[in-house]
Write an enzyme that holds these catalytic residues in place. Structure first.
Site, PDB file in Angstrom:
ATOM      1  N   GLY A   2      22.680 -15.026  -7.966  1.00 32.40           N
ATOM      2  CA  GLY A   2      23.918 -14.496  -8.515  1.00 32.40           C
ATOM      3  C   GLY A   2      24.110 -14.975  -9.936  1.00 32.40           C
ATOM      4  O   GLY A   2      23.167 -15.349 -10.630  1.00 32.40           O
ATOM      5  N   ASP A  53       6.582 -22.847  -9.384  1.00 35.05           N
ATOM      6  CA  ASP A  53       6.963 -21.870 -10.416  1.00 35.05           C
ATOM      7  C   ASP A  53       7.266 -22.598 -11.717  1.00 35.05           C
ATOM      8  O   ASP A  53       8.270 -22.340 -12.375  1.00 35.05           O
ATOM      9  CB  ASP A  53       8.170 -21.059  -9.960  1.00 35.05           C
ATOM     10  CG  ASP A  53       8.412 -19.841 -10.850  1.00 35.05           C
ATOM     11  OD1 ASP A  53       9.514 -19.261 -10.775  1.00 35.05           O
ATOM     12  OD2 ASP A  53       7.512 -19.481 -11.627  1.00 35.05           O
TER      13      ASP A  53
END
Length: 1477
Positions: A1056, A1175
């Site tokens: 979000g 990542d």
């Protein structure tokens, strides 16, 4: 017999020759300019004329093509394939045709008449493509193509090869402006290359359009001919076979003068043959045609008589020749005979009124209007030659034969320095109605450069009127007086001279009496048929009414007229009337003359006079004064009056530019309007896709046989030349006063372009809207007409000046466009987001004042700035979903289907399907047009097949899908049993499918019930509003929602939005700035669980170089994850800000190594906690306000505490460009794979956030890395960083260095702050404390390793005792430069001394950390000497015996090369030998 054979052979040759002869049909218009009217359907409005023109090969005159709103029920498509030559100009304007292919055979435009120096004008059309495949020569004049917002392929023409006059340069030569930008131009592959001599690049391509099309299988190439052939051109279909030297522009047969497309000199009208001179008994007409008689030789017609002179038909006889109307010849004047060459001309003024005479604005008007060699001119002459129009004196010398002028002579506002060209003038016979202002036979005024008249003592006889000389600042009054003495009336009396001695020459103007004047802004009344033109103008422009009193005095007869002077001023500037020097003179005053009133009765003594002055600039301060112009005596003038004109709508903004920022953003820039006409309160921005796109032609163009090519010539800025091949630099040379010079060259260029466009549009209006008719019009139909009474203001504003009529045609309804964005008037740029990928947009910027706002207009008068731009490319938008590719095998055929990309780059042009038979080496690639359904059906032989698909858009090729394997089974049954077998197979397949569906459904439900937190489906009464505490147990990290205040959005996070906020009452902080991650309102339960899992991971982290968790708000919705605020955003964005090309400060060497060490330290902490990040990239590293770099974004992190690596299941999106080979191949993620990613991060830092493997698709990157490839080392980067990258990118994961080893090597490159707070030094200090305590207690121990902790040895007590004293001394020395990390990352303790014990160290007082130095180091990326690889401590002697890497002890001698006695490289330490870089 022989004679018969010869005759037959001659007859055969004649037949063959005549087969190539093109019959010439020269058509001459009854007017100089003829219009081809096209209706809304593109049909000819005047069918009679179009049918006549279809048979013409040459049009003698000018041609205008334009559309009309009126509609006649005709169905005659305009097409003129025979027309090869136009002797005048060709104008195409206001045309609504989509494709202009009317003149496919047009070869030559002679340019005998020009539109402001242009022979070919294509202006303000809706044309998408023009096609002149045969055009090779424009003899005189240039090319102007502008305001065609749909027109492409303008810059793929080499206009310099077409224009033959080398002196046509600059904006008057080739002017291509405001046509469609971002055209996807590409000539047909392998075609359209220029002939030798035209372009130095043999690979260049020039074409009129894309070609081929279904309608015409042609390449649409520009026609070229080898420059060695000269202007005669080449044979049709060849670029090197030259035509006959009498030809021009090409021919249809060689060595023939009968097959020329146009003639270099003259053409015989009857046969079409080109000749160098006309044959006997034929006459030259208009220096163009040879014919047997001169045109218009008729007894009843004398207006257009031609006369014979030396074998040429002329409309007037040359000097010393006289025309004989009986013989129709020019006869030489006999001795003593009065022989005059009589000329006359009637000009059209700007307002459309006729002027009985000639108006000379440029020197070429002398010859253009037929004044060369005239001895008698029947009419008036007005000279208004402006500076910069050439050598006017040379052209005006052609008037030296002028002796008699039958009209008035006016020289006004001219750049002439002398009037010597009038030295032969003897008589001025002026009728009463031809006097200027009903008074003057000669008027010379407002000529700033005029310094002398004409010499001589000959008298000049005038019939009536007086002379007028005013405001000639360089003309000495003595010259005027001398000329006045030579001018006499027929009765011998001297002419009266209205000459002012005050304003001719360098005299100061002085007044003794004052006039009373009043100035006010004029508001026009409501328009009606009785309204005069001045009031109508005031409805569209600002006007002022000047009123003054005229008092009848004895000096009435001396008053010639009144002169009203006015000029623009700055805001509070005062006007001054003076004639001091060259720059400060009275020329900046505008002047309007007003006649004195006629006195009906001498009893009247007071009159009120007024004058309305129009076309004033809104929101401008003006100065006005009025003055009497008298023949003798004193002049009266008024005081200077000032008035502020009210505001009005602004002009279009200048310098409108647009450039793409990303795949869905465009940056729009503009400058203030040249005429703001008030205070700019706002700008309204309109944008939308053009209603025509080049890619809409994909159903017509065969994209499977061509490659999509972008326009490489297009510039970012609209409205400027984009093809340098077609342009020459130009500049205007003029005298400009210092105070009038512009501060900005860009603004000056904009204004010059604006003024030039105004001049061009004015001339274009004169051509387009001048009444015109042609005799071949259908007599049964009346021409289109307009009723002026319906809307006078609309007619004036749109310049629609045509014939009047009683019929009214319904006007086209214009759709009002609504603005998308409104910004303040002091903002001159805006970023438009949310656009489609790789799409063209038309953007318009309109200004607003308090009066209102401009709106985009469809008329030729543009009120808003318009520009076109294209968004960027989305690299993954064209990729197909491999899961949605289906293969259905049916007996001996198969059907491959797929789903088109949801939101591609522009449009999918085609698909490529690669199908390879298992036994074949090469694959078959099938092309499928993008507009067809997404499937193919093919017959096939039995066997195994491999297929893959990719989509191709204007942006390029998408990635291939995953390979699909399928098999076509061999048919082993007879044809008679096919139906039975198919039925059995179908039944069995249905049963199997039903069982599979049942099994899959059962397994799906069973797995759902057994999933844990990461995949558990939690039951709830209201699942869409499930409370997070049902899946998350609040703990000490839980915060009160009311204590979190959200301030502003920072960006998009994993689940979000991310906000900047303030946490109130957290710990010891009253207010603490934090970053708050939230879930979207429509987030799924899985997303809410995931964000809480990420927060749970962060709870375990407490490292200065890892982003810290502040707390969690899990009660209620939405969920908040409160973290440490990183004030400078992510590392990737920060590196981009430091790019020198974008105005940033380059990274210094110390900063680079500090960043590398901080990232490595944070990753070392995660590795020690048995976490793999998965990542690691610059985008997932954060930069704090004090420039500290920290590891963040643990959305992909996994806990592998009980196993050494993590095998990733599933097929979610992966950061392929940062992943190690083992991760790409086997899905293995470990700390070693994070080290590989760390090497990529080093590469990002060195290149300031460039894209890794730039230019490669994800599929290409995957194959490249798996094929033992890695990134190239950045140019000019530090050697040690390159060696770090080499170590991190080792193919064997076990051979890559650990993060602690990386920090160890960089230990001497970091600042003191790093030593205080790093994880590495904390481990180091713990090891020191352990050794210190054990040494004090004489604990039996062996050597300790300091790299990742310590290990026990063989327990030799004697060795330990003998070395303990040395070890203790070295420890105490090392402690002097060490300090203990505080739990608060924002502070560190003071340094301790050798007497401090471990119990006393934590008691040291804390003090704030220092800010990092961000000074510029220009050598940050230059090669530096090698890093000094030292032991863990500065004292080599003390600890050389205690150092080890793994199981190998390392001492000081081990750090030196055994042969060269130099320090070892990193690779030599870790691997025993150098690794090549």
């Amino acid at each position: 017999m022989m004679r018969n054979v010869q005759s037959f052979y001659f007859l055969f040759l004649l037949i063959v020759l005549n087969f190539h002869v093109v019959l010439s049909a020269v058509c001459i218009g009854q007017r100089a300019t003829t219009t081809i009217w096209l209706n809304q359907n593109g049909d000819c409005q005047d069918v009679g004329f179009c049918q006549y023109l279809q048979n013409c090969t040459c049009w003698h005159g000018n041609l205008v093509v334009k559309s009309t709103k009126y509609y006649d029920e005709e169905n005659f498509k305009p097409y003129f394939p025979k027309l090869r030559e136009i002797t005048g100009y060709l104008l195409i304007s206001l045309c609504t045709l989509k494709f202009f292919h009317l003149f496919p055979g047009l070869t030559v435009i002679r340019g005998g008449d020009l539109i402001l120096n242009y022979a070919l004008v294509i202006y303000y059309n809706e044309i998408k493509e023009v096609y002149f495949p045969s055009l090779t020569a424009i003899l005189n004049g240039g090319v102007h193509i502008g305001r065609n917002h749909r027109l492409c392929y303008v810059n793929t023409i080499r206009w310099k090869s077409i224009i033959k006059d080398i002196h046509q340069t600059g904006q008057y030569g080739i002017y291509l402006e405001s046509n469609k930008l971002n055209c996807d131009l590409g000539c047909l592959k392998g075609h359209c290359h220029p002939a030798p001599g035209h372009d130095g690049d043999p690979k260049a391509q020039y074409c009129w359009g894309p070609g081929p099309k279904k309608q015409q299988n042609k390449a649409q190439c520009q026609r070229f001919c080898n420059t060695q052939c000269g202007p005669e051109g080449c044979l049709d279909g060849s670029d090197h076979i030259c035509c006959h030297h009498e030809c021009l522009g090409g021919c249809s047969a060689i060595n023939s003068t009968n097959t020329c497309h146009a003639c270099r000199k003259y053409r015989i009208k009857s046969t079409g043959q080109c000749v160098s001179k006309c044959p006997r008994k034929q006459y030259l007409v208009d220096k163009f045609l040879c014919q047997e008689s001169c045109p218009y030789w008729s007894i009843n017609s004398t207006e257009y008589h031609h006369y014979l002179w030396q074998g040429e038909c002329v409309t007037k006889c040359p000097v010393n020749y006289i025309s004989n109307n009986q013989t129709k010849k020019c006869e030489k004047c006999k001795s003593g005979m009065k022989c005059n060459t009589v000329c006359k001309y009637q000009d059209v003024m700007a307002d459309g009124t006729l002027y009985n005479g000639a108006l000379i604005r440029v020197p070429s008007d002398i010859s253009k209007k037929g004044l060369v060699g005239c001895s008698v001119f029947e009419g008036s002459l007005t000279f208004q030659l402006q500076e910069g129009t050439g050598k006017a004196e040379d052209s005006l010398n052609e008037l030296k034969s002028l002796k008699v002028l039958k009209g008035h002579l006016k020289i006004q506002k001219s750049s002439l320095k002398s009037l010597n060209f009038l030295s032969s003038l003897e008589v001025i016979e002026t009728p009463q109605n031809a006097l200027l202002h009903n008074k003057y036979v000669m008027a010379v005024y407002e000529n700033s450069q005029l310094s002398e008249l004409w010499p001589g003592n000959e008298s000049i006889i005038v019939s009536d009127g007086g002379i007028f000389f005013q405001y000639n600042p360089r003309l000495c009054p003595l010259h005027i007086r001398n000329l006045q003495d030579r001018i006499h009336y027929k009765n011998g009396s001297k002419v009266t001279g209205e000459v002012s001695l005050q304003n001719n020459g360098h005299k100061v103007l002085c007044d003794t009496q004052m006039l009373v004047m009043h100035v006010e802004e004029f508001i026009p009344p409501d328009l009606n048929m009785e309204t005069d033109m001045t009031a109508i103008e005031c409805n569209s422009f600002k006007c002022v009414k000047v009123t003054w009193n005229f008092t009848m005095t004895s000096a009435y007869n001396n008053i010639l007229f009144y002169a009203i002077y006015f000029k623009e001023l700055q805001s509070n500037q005062e006007a001054v009337v003076q004639l001091d020097n060259e720059c400060q003179n009275n020329d900046d005053w505008n002047v309007i003359t007003v006649d004195i009133p006629k006195i009906e009765s001498l009893e009247q003594s007071l009159f009120l006079q007024s004058k309305i002055i129009s076309k004033l600039t809104p929101y401008t301060r003006y100065a006005f004064y009025i003055k009497e112009i008298v023949s003798k005596g004193e002049e009266r003038s008024s005081h200077i009056h000032y008035i502020n004109i009210s505001q009005d709508l602004p002009s279009e903004p200048l310098g409108v530019e647009a450039s793409f920022l990303s795949e869905n953003k465009i940056l729009l820039k503009w400058r203030a309007p040249s005429k703001p006409n008030g205070i700019i309160t706002a700008f309204k921005i309109y944008y939308n896709k053009p209603d025509y796109s080049f890619w809409e032609e994909q159903k017509v163009l065969d994209w499977c046989s061509r490659d999509a090519s972008r326009d490489k010539n297009a510039k970012d800025v609209a409205g400027y030349p984009v093809n340098k091949e077609n342009y020459n630099q130009y500049c205007n040379i003029s005298c400009v006063c210092d105070e009038e010079k512009e501060n900005s060259k860009a603004i000056k260029a904009d204004r010059e372009a604006h003024n030039f466009n105004v001049e061009f549009q004015t001339e274009l209006m004169r051509v387009l809207f001048t009444k015109n008719k042609f005799s071949y019009r259908n007599k049964n139909k009346s021409p289109p007409k307009i009723d002026f009474s319906k809307n006078i203001s609309l007619i004036l504003s749109n310049k629609i000046l045509t014939s009047t009529s009683t019929t009214v045609t319904q006007a086209k309804i214009e759709i009002i466009e609504e603005p998308k964005v409104t910004v303040n008037g002091n903002i001159f740029s805006y970023v438009i987001s949310g656009l489609d990928y790789f799409e063209d947009y038309e953007l318009k910027v309109c200004g607003c004042t308090v009066v209102g706002c401009r709106r985009p207009s469809s008329t030729i008068n543009l009120d808003c700035g318009i520009v076109q731009a294209r968004t960027g490319v989305n690299l993954t938008a064209d990729n197909l979903d491999s899961k949605m590719v289906r293969v259905q095998v049916q007996l001996d055929s198969y059907n491959i289907s797929w789903i088109a990309p949801h939101k591609p780059n522009a449009v999918i042009l085609k698909y490529e399907i690669s199908i390879r038979y298992a036994l074949d080496k090469d694959a078959l690639v099938i092309c499928r047009p993008g507009y067809l359904p997404t499937y193919i059906i093919r017959k096939s032989r039995f066997g195994n097949y491999v297929a893959k698909i990719r989509a191709i858009s204007p942006a390029g090729n998408g990635s291939w899908t995953e390979e699909i394997h399928f098999k076509v089974a061999e048919l082993s049954v007879t044809k008679n049993n096919n139906q039975l077998i198919i039925g059995i197979i179908s039944a069995v397949s249905a049963v199997i499918v039903a069982l599979l569906v049942f099994i899959l459904l059962y397994m799906f439900l069973h797995r759902k019930l057994e999933k844990d937190v990461q995949g558990v489906l939690y039951a709830s009464v209201n699942p869409e509003y499930m409370n997070s505490k049902e899946v998350y147990i609040p703990d000490e990290w839980e915060l009160n929602r009311e204590k979190i205040e959200l301030i502003r959005e920072l960006g998009q996070g994993s689940f979000g939005m991310v906000f900047e906020g303030i946490a109130h009452g957290i710990g010891d902080h009253a207010e603490l700035r934090v970053a708050v991650k939230t879930t979207n309102e429509n987030a799924s339960i899985h997303d809410r669980i995931q964000i809480l899992q990420e927060a749970s991971i962060m709870k375990a982290f407490n490292c200065n170089h890892v982003v810290k968790l502040i707390g969690v708000v899990s009660q209620g919705q939405p969920t908040f994850v409160v973290m440490e605020l990183m004030g400078r955003g992510d590392l990737k964005s920060y590196l981009k800000e430091r790019r020198p090309d974008d105005g940033g400060i380059p990274l210094m060497r110390q900063e680079i190594y500090q960043m590398v060490a901080e990232i490595a330290d944070g990753m070392a902490y995660l590795a020690a906690r048995k976490f793999v990040h998965c990542d690691l990239a610059a985008r997932n590293c954060m930069v704090a306000s004090d420039f500290t770099v920290k590891i963040g974004d643990f959305g992909m992190a996994r806990d592998i505490y009980e196993r050494n690596y993590y095998r990733k299941d599933g097929k979610s999106l992966l950061p392929i460009r940062w992943m190690a080979p083992e991760s790409l191949k086997d899905g293995i993620f470990s700390t070693a794979s994070d080290v590989w990613s760390f090497g990529v991060v080093l590469w990002e830092i060195c290149t300031l956030a460039s894209q890794p493997y730039q230019g490669k698709t994800n599929e290409q990157v995957l194959n490249f890395v798996l094929s033992n490839g890695h990134l190239d080392y950045p140019e000019g980067c530090d050697y040690q960083l390159r060696e770090f990258m080499s170590l991190c990118w080792h193919r064997d994961p076990k051979m890559r260095p650990s993060f602690l080893e990386i920090v160890h090597v960089l230990e001497n490159e970091v600042d003191d702050d790093f030593v205080m707070v790093s994880f590495y030094h904390e481990m180091k200090r713990k090891a020191l404390e352990d050794i210190y305590m054990k040494s004090e207690s004489y604990i039996k121990s062996d050597a300790y390793t300091m790299s990742d902790g310590y290990t026990k040895g063989d327990g030799n007590m004697q060795n330990m005792l003998s070395r303990s004293q040395n070890r203790k001394s070295a420890i105490e020395k090392s402690k002097e430069r060490l300090s203990i990390s505080s739990l608060d990352s924002g502070t560190y303790v003071e340094k301790y001394d050798a007497n401090d014990t471990p119990e006393e160290i934590p008691k040291k007082k804390k003090r704030p950390r220092s800010k990092r130095n961000s000074a510029v180091d220009s050598n940050a990326c230059e090669t530096k000497p090698m890093l000094r690889v030292e032991s863990l401590y500065d004292n080599h002697d003390a600890f050389s015996e205690n150092m080890q890497y793994g199981d190998t002890p390392v001492g000081k001698s081990d750090l030196m090369h055994p042969e060269t006695n130099r320090e070892l490289r990193l690779s030599e330490i870790f691997y025993g030998k150098p690794i090549p870089v």
